[in-house]
Scaffold this motif. Structure first.
Motif, PDB file in Angstrom:
ATOM      1  N   ASP A 122       0.793  -1.204   0.142  1.00  0.00           N
ATOM      2  CA  ASP A 122       0.028  -0.002  -0.017  1.00  0.00           C
ATOM      3  C   ASP A 122       0.873   1.367   0.035  1.00  0.00           C
ATOM      4  OD1 ASP A 122       0.995  -0.972   2.168  1.00  0.00           O
ATOM      5  OD2 ASP A 122      -0.742  -0.142   3.563  1.00  0.00           O
TER       6      ASP A 122
ATOM      7  N   ILE B  63       2.222   1.822  -3.431  1.00  0.00           N
ATOM      8  CA  ILE B  63       1.110   2.298  -4.358  1.00  0.00           C
ATOM      9  C   ILE B  63       1.007   3.983  -3.791  1.00  0.00           C
ATOM     10  CG2 ILE B  63      -1.315   2.336  -5.024  1.00  0.00           C
ATOM     11  CD1 ILE B  63       0.496  -0.025  -6.098  1.00  0.00           C
ATOM     12  N   GLU B  64       0.891   4.137  -2.607  1.00  0.00           N
ATOM     13  CA  GLU B  64       0.799   5.686  -2.489  1.00  0.00           C
ATOM     14  C   GLU B  64       1.764   6.622  -2.788  1.00  0.00           C
ATOM     15  OE1 GLU B  64      -1.697   7.329  -0.759  1.00  0.00           O
ATOM     16  OE2 GLU B  64      -2.813   5.505  -0.949  1.00  0.00           O
TER      17      GLU B  64
ATOM     18  N   ALA C 287       3.628   5.741  -5.418  1.00  0.00           N
ATOM     19  CA  ALA C 287       3.422   5.856  -6.888  1.00  0.00           C
ATOM     20  C   ALA C 287       2.503   6.795  -7.506  1.00  0.00           C
ATOM     21  CB  ALA C 287       2.980   4.634  -7.425  1.00  0.00           C
ATOM     22  N   LYS C 288       1.385   6.945  -6.433  1.00  0.00           N
ATOM     23  CA  LYS C 288       0.421   8.048  -6.586  1.00  0.00           C
ATOM     24  C   LYS C 288       0.946   9.365  -6.416  1.00  0.00           C
ATOM     25  CE  LYS C 288      -3.921   6.255  -4.600  1.00  0.00           C
ATOM     26  NZ  LYS C 288      -4.413   6.122  -3.419  1.00  0.00           N
TER      27      LYS C 288
ATOM     28  N   LEU D 136       1.075  -6.335  -4.708  1.00  0.00           N
ATOM     29  CA  LEU D 136       0.866  -5.021  -5.534  1.00  0.00           C
ATOM     30  C   LEU D 136      -0.472  -4.883  -6.202  1.00  0.00           C
ATOM     31  CD1 LEU D 136       4.416  -4.299  -6.890  1.00  0.00           C
ATOM     32  CD2 LEU D 136       3.036  -2.981  -5.247  1.00  0.00           C
ATOM     33  N   ARG D 137      -0.934  -6.039  -6.970  1.00  0.00           N
ATOM     34  CA  ARG D 137      -2.152  -5.968  -7.832  1.00  0.00           C
ATOM     35  C   ARG D 137      -3.388  -5.557  -6.804  1.00  0.00           C
ATOM     36  NH1 ARG D 137      -0.293 -10.089 -12.330  1.00  0.00           N
ATOM     37  NH2 ARG D 137       0.596  -8.469 -13.741  1.00  0.00           N
TER      38      ARG D 137
ATOM     39  N   ALA E  30      -3.269  -4.074  -4.038  1.00  0.00           N
ATOM     40  CA  ALA E  30      -3.313  -2.626  -3.374  1.00  0.00           C
ATOM     41  C   ALA E  30      -3.521  -1.602  -4.721  1.00  0.00           C
ATOM     42  CB  ALA E  30      -1.637  -2.340  -2.773  1.00  0.00           C
ATOM     43  N   ALA E  31      -3.097  -1.951  -5.917  1.00  0.00           N
ATOM     44  CA  ALA E  31      -3.251  -1.032  -6.964  1.00  0.00           C
ATOM     45  C   ALA E  31      -4.725  -1.161  -7.461  1.00  0.00           C
ATOM     46  CB  ALA E  31      -2.341  -1.427  -8.114  1.00  0.00           C
TER      47      ALA E  31
ATOM     48  N   THR F 296      -6.692   2.111  -8.625  1.00  0.00           N
ATOM     49  CA  THR F 296      -5.958   3.344  -8.822  1.00  0.00           C
ATOM     50  C   THR F 296      -5.469   3.757 -10.162  1.00  0.00           C
ATOM     51  OG1 THR F 296      -3.970   2.069  -8.496  1.00  0.00           O
ATOM     52  CG2 THR F 296      -5.055   2.804  -6.446  1.00  0.00           C
TER      53      THR F 296
ATOM     54  N   ILE G 281      -3.147   2.339 -11.747  1.00  0.00           N
ATOM     55  CA  ILE G 281      -1.532   1.793 -11.623  1.00  0.00           C
ATOM     56  C   ILE G 281      -1.572   0.479 -12.171  1.00  0.00           C
ATOM     57  CG2 ILE G 281       0.609   1.844 -10.384  1.00  0.00           C
ATOM     58  CD1 ILE G 281      -0.592   4.052  -8.602  1.00  0.00           C
TER      59      ILE G 281
ATOM     60  N   VAL H 216       0.630  -3.024 -12.804  1.00  0.00           N
ATOM     61  CA  VAL H 216       1.484  -3.942 -12.342  1.00  0.00           C
ATOM     62  C   VAL H 216       1.946  -4.927 -13.218  1.00  0.00           C
ATOM     63  CG1 VAL H 216       2.419  -5.123 -10.554  1.00  0.00           C
ATOM     64  CG2 VAL H 216       0.789  -3.547 -10.038  1.00  0.00           C
TER      65      VAL H 216
END
Lengths: 671, 209
Positions: A184, A187-188, A190-191, A217-218, A220-221, A224, A226, A228
């Protein structure tokens, strides 16, 4: 599903990643001493802003960035600064570098800090400034300041933002464990990057040997936007240029930057650090480091404070020094041997590899290149390593550049593939350094040449100016001479002659009595002077034992005779004018006194110091004698006490003066 | 005319040759004037190779005069600051055999040096300023002088004129800033045994450089 491309070459070394993935991230704790090198990144070292004895809090800035490509350093824990000195650091050179040493107090007291979870309300330059202040430099290996990388020029549009979660090098699992445990946060982060750069798409690239990380990751993403992306495992797909080619099919041009093809790449660890800096307000003071190899009992990942001595960290993992043949920072492909166990963990320390001799044997002796071409087959940059090796051996630097040596990413695939065990990368590194050194030298020599030439020019100009001035003066003098010839009164020599003539004439024409007297007196004084000089000369000649002594004596005699004559003449003249008016007489007397004093002074000036001291002494002695006589007299005649006292003090003073004069004469004689 | 030429082909050939020689001669003459290069280009190229320390160890007053002398046939081995690498580069440029450095003109020093004035001993005589070929010394009469370290080429021409001997040449020490990878030791490739034949212990016991 994204189309995945392939890059040229690559190898498949044994991964050896599972050993360090058995347990979760462990806290390494606070070591008693933290050593923070001032240079942990590419660019200018930072400048310390604390002094020895200061107490610092966790997260406090202890060294400020110097210049654009530089980052500040923060205290990783609270404590006292004990030293700012040169310490051994983790560098292949094994040299010392300036470090700040903190003795921790174990309280781990934070500086008040505050994050911006609502970062979209901030301007982008402010965000980049926050990232710079947090001291974030690329955590993958090179340590390039992230803020510089994120400051994309306005005229460049970025299509793809890539978060590099490849981690292709064997043994290292720092990014893998982050993906598993802190997806998470990634991902944050990356945002935040997405907001900063506004790319067309944001992709996190992960090799397919990390299925758990990809899954995390998938998850969490989701939602969004984003992506992966996973792709087949191959070394070195984590290289920036290689990853860009895998994910976009675009090749970064030789000598270019990823932004040239509309891509920005960030390391996964740096992405998490950016999240912590922006959302939580925490500077980069700790990182995830894999401690692995057969010489540690419990290989695992640690969250370790920057500056922790490696010895401390290794002990936490059960390090067995006797089994370990060399300690490597980084992975087995691109890492380097650490010179000492006390060197600190820095921002780029992603792995500490402590292998046994069996696990990672020393390279066998290199043999001749058989030109098999295996290195060219595996080279991810499509270079010709065997040719480069050939030129590097012959130090043909120009040819090396023509063969694109600077595109080499030093991944070590060629050395791995080489059946002759030639340490190829070392040749390339040395040659690159040599070429850069020569470029620098050439630049410097160009600079000195420019300075030399401008100096020559300046000197020539000065000479020319001087010459011109001289010519101008000469011309002016010639012109004046010509003008003088016409008018007859401008020539200085002519004028001087005229003046002298006029003087003589005046003297001759003036026959007044006073003048006659003056003339005679003048004659006496001049002759006296001549006698004095003759005496001085004689003395000198005698001292030197010159042959001229006789001649000088004769000369002196002659001058004395002349002096006597002159004096007689003067007396006769004076006697012939006894009835001169009193007023003129007094004036004359005063004048004579002045003249006498003047001559005396002149004579004195002409005397040698020795002589001067002598005359001085004689005079003083005479005066002393006189004052004594006077004193005696006044005592006998019963004068007033005050007078006697005055006379006594005079005598005393004179005695002192005589003493001083004697000393002066002694020193004069000595010298 | 044509008849005459046809009758005497030798004359015709002669005339043609003379005519062509005249035309090409004129062309070459024109080109020589029109495309004349200023100065001596080979001397410029030589000067580019020389290290520009302006130290005068070669016996010429600066690098440019030595470059011109080389262009006129002077030996290429009189530049100690350029060293063997410089001689090699000159030999490549001029297509002559490289020769060893002439020791008479000094030895090649490996570390770059910078002049340093011990400032409290400086009497401000300006002699070093006059000696410096690249104006890298700052100061005025009766004022302290100092060397601008970034400009100094390390030619040591200022050391000799100093009346109080307060100038030192400081050789650069190896530091993190100037460290770089070295070429692997070539001896490591000249072992006498075949690697695979070596006993296991010695293979594993050897430590990497």
């Amino acid at each position: 599903m994204r189309k995945i491309f392939d890059f040229h070459g690559g190898i498949h070394p044994p991964e050896n990643k599972q050993q360090s993935l058995r347990s979760r991230i462990a806290k390494a704790g606070i070591p008693p001493e933290l050593i923070i090198p001032l240079s942990q990144h590419i660019g200018a070292p930072s400048h310390p802003v604390v002094s020895v004895g200061d107490r610092v809090l966790k997260g406090q800035v202890i060294a400020q960035a110097l210049g654009f490509v530089s980052v500040p350093k923060h205290a990783p824990s609270s404590g006292i600064i004990t030293a700012i000195e040169d310490r051994l650091i983790a560098h292949p050179s094994g040299l010392v570098a300036p470090c700040i040493v903190i003795a921790t107090d174990g309280r781990d007291e934070w500086l008040t800090h505050q994050g911006y979870p609502n970062y979209t309300s901030l301007e982008k330059p402010e965000l980049i400034e926050l990232i710079r202040h947090a001291g974030i430099a690329g955590m993958g290996g090179a340590g390039f300041p992230s803020a510089v990388k994120l400051s994309v020029r306005d005229d460049i549009t970025i299509d793809t933002l890539i978060v590099n979660g490849t981690e292709c090098e064997p043994y290292i699992t720092a990014d893998d464990i982050l993906m598993r445990e802190r997806a998470d946060q990634i991902i944050e982060g990356a945002k935040i990057l997405h907001y900063l750069i506004e790319p067309g798409e944001t992709v996190i690239g992960v090799e397919d040997n990390k299925p758990e990380g990809i899954a995390a990751l998938r998850a969490a993403a989701k939602g969004t936007g984003i992506e992966v992306a996973s792709f087949p495992t191959k070394y070195p797909s984590g290289g920036e240029k290689q990853l860009i080619e895998i994910l976009t099919g675009k090749q970064v041009p030789s000598g270019g930057l990823p932004s040239d093809v509309g891509v920005v790449c960030q390391n996964l660890g740096s992405t998490v650090a950016i999240y912590e800096a922006i959302a939580l307000g925490r500077p980069l003071i700790s990182r995830i480091t894999t401690v692995t190899g057969d010489a540690v009992r419990e290989p695992q990942n640690f969250e370790v404070l920057i500056g922790t001595p490696m010895r401390y960290l290794l002990a936490k993992a059960g390090y067995q020094a006797e089994k370990n043949n060399r300690l490597i920072m980084g992975g087995p492909m691109m890492g380097f041997t650490v010179p000492d166990l006390n060197v600190p963990v820095v921002k780029t320390t992603n792995c500490l590899l402590a292998p046994t001799a069996l696990e990672l044997p020393a390279p066998p002796p290199a043999q001749a290149c058989i030109r098999c071409g295996m290195c060219a087959e595996v080279c991810p940059a499509s270079l010709l390593p065997q040719q480069l090796f050939w030129f590097a051996q012959g130090k043909e630097l120009e040819k090396l550049e023509q063969h694109n040596l600077f595109d080499c990413i030093e991944c070590g695939a060629c050395s791995y593939a080489c059946p002759s065990n030639i340490p190829l990368v070392q040749y390339y590194r040395a040659s690159k350094a040599e070429i850069l050194h020569q470029r620098e030298e050439h630049e410097k020599s160009e600079h000195s040449r420019a300075r030399f030439e401008s100096r020559q020019q300046r000197l020539e100009q000065e000479d020319a100016e001087k010459e011109a001035k001289r010519a101008a003066r000469k011309q002016a003098a010639e012109e004046r001479a010509r003008a003088g010839g016409r008018q007859g009164d401008d020539d200085p020599i002519q004028a001087a002659i005229e003046r002298a003539q006029a003087k003589k004439a005046a003297l001759q024409s003036d026959t007044g009595k006073g003048n006659e007297l003056q003339k005679l007196e003048q004659a006496v004084v001049t002759i006296q002077k001549r006698v004095d000089t003759a005496q001085a000369k004689l003395k000198q000649a005698q001292a030197e034992g010159s042959d001229l002594v006789d001649a000088l004596i004769a000369g002196l005699e002659k001058t004395r005779v002349k002096l006597e004559k002159a004096e007689q003449a003067l007396q006769i003249f004076r006697a012939s004018q006894p009835a001169a008016p009193t007023d003129t007489a007094t004036v004359d007397a005063a004048q004579t006194a002045i003249r006498k004093a003047m001559t005396a002074r002149q004579a004195e000036a002409e005397m040698s110091p020795e002589q001067r001291a002598k005359t001085n002494l004689t005079k003083l002695e005479q005066r002393l004698q006189k004052s004594r006589e006077k004193l005696e007299q006044s005592r006998q005649t019963d004068q007033e006490d005050s007078i006697i006292e005055a006379l006594e003090s005079t005598v005393e003073r004179l005695t002192a003066k005589v003493e001083a004069a004697r000393q002066a004469m002694n020193t004069a004689t000595d010298s | 005319m044509t008849d005459l030429l046809l009758q005497f082909p030798l004359l015709a050939a002669l005339l043609a040759l003379v005519g062509m020689a005249a035309v090409f001669g004129a062309l070459l003459g024109f080109a020589a004037v029109r495309f004349k290069t200023e100065g001596n280009p080979i001397a410029d190229e030589i000067n580019n190779i020389l290290p520009q320390t302006q130290c005068g160890q070669c016996g010429y007053p600066g690098c440019r005069p030595y470059a011109e002398a080389i262009a006129n046939g002077e030996d290429i081995n009189k530049c100690p600051p350029g060293g063997e690498a410089g001689i090699q580069a000159l030999a490549d440029l001029l297509d002559v055999e490289p020769m060893p450095l002439d020791e008479e003109h000094g030895e090649e020093s490996n570390a770059p040096a910078v002049a340093f004035i011990r400032e409290d001993e400086c009497i401000g005589c300006t002699k070093c300023i006059q000696a410096c070929p690249i104006d890298a010394i700052l100061g005025a009469a009766k004022q302290m002088h100092t060397v601008i370290a970034s400009e100094c080429t390390g030619c040591d021409l200022c050391v000799e004129p100093c009346p109080v001997d307060c100038i030192d040449m400081i050789y650069e020490k190896e530091s993190m800033q100037n460290w770089h990878w070295r070429l692997p030791n070539p001896v490591s490739r000249q072992v006498e045994i075949i690697a695979s034949d070596r006993p296991e212990e010695s293979a594993s016991g050897e430590r990497a450089a």
